[in-house]
Design a protein around this motif. Structure first.
Motif, PDB file in Angstrom:
ATOM      1  N   HIS A 233       0.842  -1.284  -0.415  1.00  0.00           N
ATOM      2  CA  HIS A 233       0.249   0.118   0.465  1.00  0.00           C
ATOM      3  C   HIS A 233       0.975   1.407  -0.501  1.00  0.00           C
TER       4      HIS A 233
ATOM      5  N   TYR B 234       0.155  -1.911  -6.062  1.00  0.00           N
ATOM      6  CA  TYR B 234       0.218  -0.566  -5.052  1.00  0.00           C
ATOM      7  C   TYR B 234      -1.239   0.602  -4.798  1.00  0.00           C
TER       8      TYR B 234
ATOM      9  N   ASP C 152      -4.084   0.398  -6.672  1.00  0.00           N
ATOM     10  CA  ASP C 152      -5.153  -0.260  -6.536  1.00  0.00           C
ATOM     11  C   ASP C 152      -5.565  -0.188  -5.791  1.00  0.00           C
ATOM     12  N   ARG C 153      -4.665  -0.825  -4.460  1.00  0.00           N
ATOM     13  CA  ARG C 153      -4.568  -1.620  -3.582  1.00  0.00           C
ATOM     14  C   ARG C 153      -5.655  -0.171  -2.790  1.00  0.00           C
ATOM     15  N   THR C 154      -4.434   1.045  -2.969  1.00  0.00           N
ATOM     16  CA  THR C 154      -4.096   2.284  -1.922  1.00  0.00           C
ATOM     17  C   THR C 154      -5.654   2.954  -2.136  1.00  0.00           C
TER      18      THR C 154
ATOM     19  N   GLN D 273      -8.492   2.298  -1.058  1.00  0.00           N
ATOM     20  CA  GLN D 273      -8.915   2.564   0.585  1.00  0.00           C
ATOM     21  C   GLN D 273      -9.204   3.483   0.870  1.00  0.00           C
TER      22      GLN D 273
ATOM     23  N   HIS E 154      -9.755  -5.953  -9.941  1.00  0.00           N
ATOM     24  CA  HIS E 154      -9.732  -5.518  -9.459  1.00  0.00           C
ATOM     25  C   HIS E 154      -8.481  -3.469  -9.606  1.00  0.00           C
TER      26      HIS E 154
END
Length: 207
Positions: A89, A153, A155-157, A160, A190
């Motif tokens: 992240h 990195y 996409d996850r961040t 959130q 994703h």
């Protein structure tokens, strides 16, 4: 898909970007994007007081001079750089010109998260460099997608941060020739969509 391999597609695109950066057409495209960035910031002045950028690698476009000028023109404005956490992240820390940066394991210059003078923020806008990009249609709405380096990195961040800050603007930075069709690459479930895509032809925006 590109030879059934996103990895080989990325390699080809990075090789093309290296060639393009050395070409006669590059300065014109670079100037057009930087002018487009300045116009975007001016048009979103009321909602954009903090902008996350990136330290360029592998011939990515350097946005720092334009953004430093933007920040210096108003003391209320802030710039931030990403720090890659071990869990893949990103955290964003305030950045000012001259700050000491540290190299990540990927060779990217990052802020020091232990620097007490530079606090962590959730920026109003994140500028994200693209290895490639694409668009898709859903009803009367166009979505823009980023092909990155494959680490996931951003996409996850974004998944959130968007929950905590729905007004967050995510703008991809790239060139016209990097646009991919469905036969080359399609976004996966994703992948997080971009709110806008900025190229030398102008700003493509989803709202």
């Amino acid at each position: 898909m590109h030879g059934n391999s996103p990895k080989s597609l990325r390699q080809d695109l990075l090789a093309q970007r290296k060639q393009f950066a050395a070409s006669a057409g590059y300065p014109v495209a670079r100037e057009a994007i930087l002018l487009g960035l300045a116009s975007f910031l001016a048009g979103h002045d009321a909602q954009t007081h903090s902008v996350a950028l990136y330290c360029p690698i592998q011939d990515e476009l350097d946005l720092r001079p334009t953004l430093l000028a933007w920040a210096k023109s108003n003391k209320a404005r802030m710039l931030a750089l990403p720090f890659a956490r071990p869990d893949k992240h990103l955290d964003f820390y305030v950045w000012q010109e001259g700050d000491l940066l540290i190299p990540s394991r990927h060779g990217v210059a990052e802020p020091d998260p232990n620097n007490p003078r530079r606090h962590q923020i959730t920026p109003d806008c994140i500028l994200i460099p693209c290895v490639g990009w694409s668009e898709s249609r859903e009803g009367d709405r166009t979505h823009y997608w980023r092909l990155g380096y494959g680490g996931g990195y951003f996409d996850r961040t974004l998944a959130q941060l968007r929950k905590a800050k729905p007004s967050l603007l995510c703008v991809g930075i790239g060139f016209d020739w990097q646009k991919l069709d469905d036969a080359q690459w399609q976004a996966q479930t994703h992948d997080e969509p971009l709110d806008a895509m900025l190229t030398e032809s102008g700003l493509l925006i989803t709202y």
